[in-house]
Design an enzyme around this catalytic site. Structure first.
Site, PDB file in Angstrom:
ATOM      1  CB  SER A 195     -10.473  11.169  -3.932  1.00 15.73           C
ATOM      2  OG  SER A 195     -10.589  11.128  -5.336  1.00 15.73           O
TER       3      SER A 195
ATOM      4  CB  CYS B 118     -17.710   0.663  -8.771  1.00 14.49           C
ATOM      5  SG  CYS B 118     -16.908  -0.879  -8.225  1.00 14.49           S
TER       6      CYS B 118
ATOM      7  CG  PHE C 111      -6.895   0.989  -4.669  1.00 20.83           C
ATOM      8  CD1 PHE C 111      -5.725   0.291  -4.431  1.00 20.83           C
ATOM      9  CD2 PHE C 111      -7.419   1.782  -3.659  1.00 20.83           C
ATOM     10  CE1 PHE C 111      -5.084   0.372  -3.203  1.00 20.83           C
ATOM     11  CE2 PHE C 111      -6.795   1.870  -2.427  1.00 20.83           C
ATOM     12  CZ  PHE C 111      -5.618   1.167  -2.199  1.00 20.83           C
TER      13      PHE C 111
ATOM     14  N   GLY D 229     -11.802  10.236   0.178  1.00 23.98           N
ATOM     15  CA  GLY D 229     -12.790  11.294   0.019  1.00 23.98           C
ATOM     16  C   GLY D 229     -14.142  10.939   0.597  1.00 23.98           C
TER      17      GLY D 229
ATOM     18  CB  THR E 131     -15.827  15.985  -7.139  1.00 28.17           C
ATOM     19  OG1 THR E 131     -16.219  16.199  -8.486  1.00 28.17           O
ATOM     20  CG2 THR E 131     -15.842  17.313  -6.387  1.00 28.17           C
TER      21      THR E 131
ATOM     22  CB  CYS F  16     -15.570  -2.963  -1.511  1.00 26.58           C
ATOM     23  SG  CYS F  16     -14.187  -2.208  -2.416  1.00 26.58           S
TER      24      CYS F  16
END
Length: 364
Positions: free
Chosen positions: A18, A193, A37, A120, A16, A96
């Protein structure tokens, strides 16, 4: 020097935030190119790639995919595993963002002749006394400034952050109001992630599965060890020190007539020390690998706020630089469960001043 035109390279995850960022940038008159990515694909799913491509096509913007799985494995996942094997508590999202995602975005933009970079992220940017600063988002529940303390001026000056003044509910309503119903209903990502549910399960799979990728030498034998009290007395057996973090109470697998928390982790002996919550309080810590926008705003000031966890544990502090080049933080009030490997971020006057990685802490 690259011309500051209206072209922007946007990191598009397919989610949502980005997606709405792309719409906002288009409305602001920017020529947007999206890049997705491939960092890590949980359970092998590539649905996010198709979602990002489909949205880009619908919006009429350019889109590319960049396979960064190898570098993500080497710089982020291997670091994550190594830190736990050292008895530390890593913050992979900080590493990251500061060392991979934003620098990689800048590298690709440079190759394409694009000056501006966007994502985002729920953060804002401000220009104060000759420097750019990250500032917390309007939506305090979604604010992600904590993870961006390592970005330097060469990146900050190029950043566009369209989501910083919007709440998540407003973002969903914005997408729905423009006919992007699927975008408006996407679930929020939670946690890291590559292990959104439980890092211990991920670690066990990496460390204890002999059928894993032997070329990367990930498999390491982890044996059970001893839980001890502060006096060194044996309490019970544990599964292995990498599966515990400083301050942990739940999931210890033991029952006592008092509440105990992980106070110390000793990789060299595979021992974990348990103690009361009060015993975990500390009033000092030291940071390595630090980045500060303007040291004059931080050093020698008593009104600086330090955070050691995303959304949690903040306190006023004073900061000095040691002869060894570490940041020495003296807390005005003790904080509990400060762990080596965690990040600490500094705030003052509504600005993110910088931060670093906790390398050691002392008893109160």
């Amino acid at each position: 020097m690259m011309e500051k035109n209206k072209r922007v390279l946007l990191g598009m995850s397919g989610g949502t935030d980005s997606s709405v960022a792309a719409m906002l940038l288009l409305e602001a008159g920017y020529e947007v190119t999206g890049v997705t990515f491939r960092f890590y694909e949980f359970n092998g799913s590539t649905e996010y790639l198709e979602d990002a491509r489909a949205l880009a096509a619908r919006l009429g913007i350019g889109h590319i995919t960049y396979d960064a799985r190898k570098v993500f494995q080497e710089q982020i996942i291997d670091y994550f595993i190594d830190e736990y094997m050292s008895g530390h508590t890593p913050v992979p999202c900080t590493l990251c963002n500061n060392q991979l995602k934003w620098p990689l975005l800048a590298k690709i933009a440079d190759e394409m002749g694009i000056f501006y970079l966007a994502t985002g992220h729920y953060v804002r940017k401000q220009w104060v006394d000759g420097n750019y600063y990250i500032a917390p988002a309007e939506d305090v529940d979604k604010d992600q400034s904590f993870f961006l303390w390592g970005l330097r001026q060469e990146i900050l000056q190029r950043m566009l952050l369209p989501m910083g003044g919007m709440t998540k509910s407003e973002a969903r309503a914005y997408a729905a109001g423009r006919g992007f119903e699927k975008v408006s209903k996407k679930k929020d990502s939670i946690g890291v992630c590559f292990c959104p549910l439980d890092y211990r399960s991920f670690l066990k799979k990496c460390l204890c599965d002999e059928s894993g990728d032997k070329n990367r030498n990930i498999y390491r034998k982890v044996e059970r060890g001893r839980f001890l009290d502060e006096s060194g007395n044996f309490i019970a057996w544990h599964e292995g020190y990498p599966f515990y973090t400083i301050g942990q109470r739940r999931g210890l697998g033991i029952q006592l007539n008092r509440a105990v928390f992980v106070k110390e982790i000793h990789p060299e002996t595979n021992e974990v020390v348990l103690a009361s919550l009060k015993s975990l309080e500390k009033s000092e810590m030291w940071l390595k690998d630090w980045n500060i926008v303007d040291e004059s705003r931080l050093l020698g000031c008593d009104d600086v706020i330090v955070k050691i966890r995303y959304r949690k544990q903040e306190n006023h502090c004073s900061v000095t630089i040691t002869p060894e080049g570490l940041l020495h933080i003296r807390l005005h009030e003790p904080l509990s469960a400060i762990a080596e490997g965690q990040a600490a971020a500094f705030y003052k006057d509504g600005l993110l001043l910088g931060g670093g990685i906790i390398t050691m802490s002392d008893q109160r």
